[in-house]
Design a protein around this motif. Structure first.
Motif, short mmCIF file in Angstrom:
data_model
loop_
_atom_site.label_atom_id
_atom_site.label_comp_id
_atom_site.label_asym_id
_atom_site.label_seq_id
_atom_site.Cartn_x
_atom_site.Cartn_y
_atom_site.Cartn_z
N ASN A 97 -95.78 45.70 -36.13
CA ASN A 97 -97.01 46.25 -35.60
C ASN A 97 -96.73 47.39 -34.61
O ASN A 97 -97.58 48.22 -34.35
CB ASN A 97 -97.81 45.13 -34.91
CG ASN A 97 -99.17 45.59 -34.47
OD1 ASN A 97 -99.79 46.43 -35.10
ND2 ASN A 97 -99.64 45.04 -33.38
N LEU A 98 -95.50 47.40 -34.06
CA LEU A 98 -95.14 48.38 -33.04
C LEU A 98 -93.64 48.64 -33.08
O LEU A 98 -92.86 47.70 -33.17
CB LEU A 98 -95.51 47.84 -31.65
CG LEU A 98 -95.04 48.61 -30.42
CD1 LEU A 98 -95.75 49.96 -30.32
CD2 LEU A 98 -95.29 47.79 -29.16
N VAL A 99 -93.25 49.91 -33.02
CA VAL A 99 -91.85 50.29 -32.88
C VAL A 99 -91.71 50.94 -31.52
O VAL A 99 -92.48 51.84 -31.17
CB VAL A 99 -91.41 51.28 -33.99
CG1 VAL A 99 -90.02 51.84 -33.70
CG2 VAL A 99 -91.44 50.60 -35.34
N THR A 100 -90.75 50.48 -30.72
CA THR A 100 -90.51 51.04 -29.40
C THR A 100 -89.12 51.63 -29.35
O THR A 100 -88.13 50.96 -29.63
CB THR A 100 -90.64 49.94 -28.31
OG1 THR A 100 -91.93 49.35 -28.41
CG2 THR A 100 -90.45 50.53 -26.93
N LEU A 101 -89.05 52.91 -28.99
CA LEU A 101 -87.79 53.62 -28.82
C LEU A 101 -87.73 53.99 -27.34
O LEU A 101 -88.34 54.98 -26.93
CB LEU A 101 -87.76 54.87 -29.70
CG LEU A 101 -88.09 54.64 -31.18
CD1 LEU A 101 -88.28 55.95 -31.90
CD2 LEU A 101 -87.00 53.81 -31.83
N ARG A 137 -92.79 60.10 -36.68
CA ARG A 137 -93.38 60.30 -38.01
C ARG A 137 -92.66 59.47 -39.06
O ARG A 137 -93.28 58.90 -39.95
CB ARG A 137 -93.33 61.79 -38.36
CG ARG A 137 -94.13 62.10 -39.61
CD ARG A 137 -94.26 63.57 -39.81
NE ARG A 137 -93.09 64.03 -40.56
CZ ARG A 137 -92.73 65.28 -40.71
NH1 ARG A 137 -93.42 66.23 -40.13
NH2 ARG A 137 -91.69 65.60 -41.42
N ALA A 138 -91.34 59.39 -38.94
CA ALA A 138 -90.57 58.60 -39.91
C ALA A 138 -90.98 57.13 -39.85
O ALA A 138 -91.19 56.49 -40.89
CB ALA A 138 -89.07 58.75 -39.64
N PHE A 139 -91.11 56.57 -38.66
CA PHE A 139 -91.49 55.16 -38.53
C PHE A 139 -92.92 54.91 -39.00
O PHE A 139 -93.21 53.89 -39.62
CB PHE A 139 -91.30 54.67 -37.09
CG PHE A 139 -89.88 54.31 -36.77
CD1 PHE A 139 -89.30 53.17 -37.31
CD2 PHE A 139 -89.11 55.11 -35.94
CE1 PHE A 139 -87.99 52.83 -37.04
CE2 PHE A 139 -87.79 54.78 -35.65
CZ PHE A 139 -87.23 53.64 -36.20
N PRO A 174 -97.69 51.04 -37.60
CA PRO A 174 -98.93 51.70 -37.19
C PRO A 174 -98.85 52.34 -35.80
O PRO A 174 -99.66 53.21 -35.48
CB PRO A 174 -99.96 50.58 -37.21
CG PRO A 174 -99.17 49.33 -37.01
CD PRO A 174 -97.83 49.58 -37.64
N SER A 175 -97.88 51.92 -34.98
CA SER A 175 -97.76 52.44 -33.62
C SER A 175 -96.30 52.64 -33.25
O SER A 175 -95.46 51.80 -33.57
CB SER A 175 -98.37 51.47 -32.61
OG SER A 175 -99.73 51.23 -32.89
#
Length: 106
Positions: free
Chosen positions: A12-16, A42-44, A50-51
């Motif tokens: 639901n969320l990717v954090t870098l 953009r890739a993720f 979605p976020s």
């Protein structure tokens, strides 16, 4: 980035949360102007997330740890945008002090 584009992310969320994770440069710096600002994000998103939370600036390890801890605690009871905003506001009010140095400097 090409490997990420080929993934199917169910998160639901990717954090870098490292320095300038939203700034991506091609090996030869061959991205069109502006693409570096959205590269990894953009890739993720293309891969299904979605976020994406990513950084456009240099960050201190100490302040990033505090921000991420507070952000994820906030996520238990608030929407993502509100959780991040509140974590940012809390960090600005905190006593955590930090410095950002160039690579190799102490």
């Amino acid at each position: 980035m090409s490997e990420i584009f080929d993934m199917e992310i169910k998160a639901n969320l990717v954090t870098l949360s490292a320095c300038e994770t939203a700034l991506v440069k091609g090996e030869a710096g061959d991205f069109p102007q502006g693409d570096d600002l959205v590269g990894l994000s953009r890739a993720f998103i293309h891969a299904g997330a979605p976020s994406v939370v990513a950084s456009l600036w240099k960050v201190s390890d100490d302040s990033t740890v505090q921000l991420m801890k507070t952000f994820y605690q906030n996520l238990r009871s608030m929407p993502k945008a509100e959780a991040l905003r509140k974590a940012q506001m809390d960090l600005m009010k905190s006593t955590v002090r930090f410095t950002v140095t160039r690579a190799g400097e102490v």
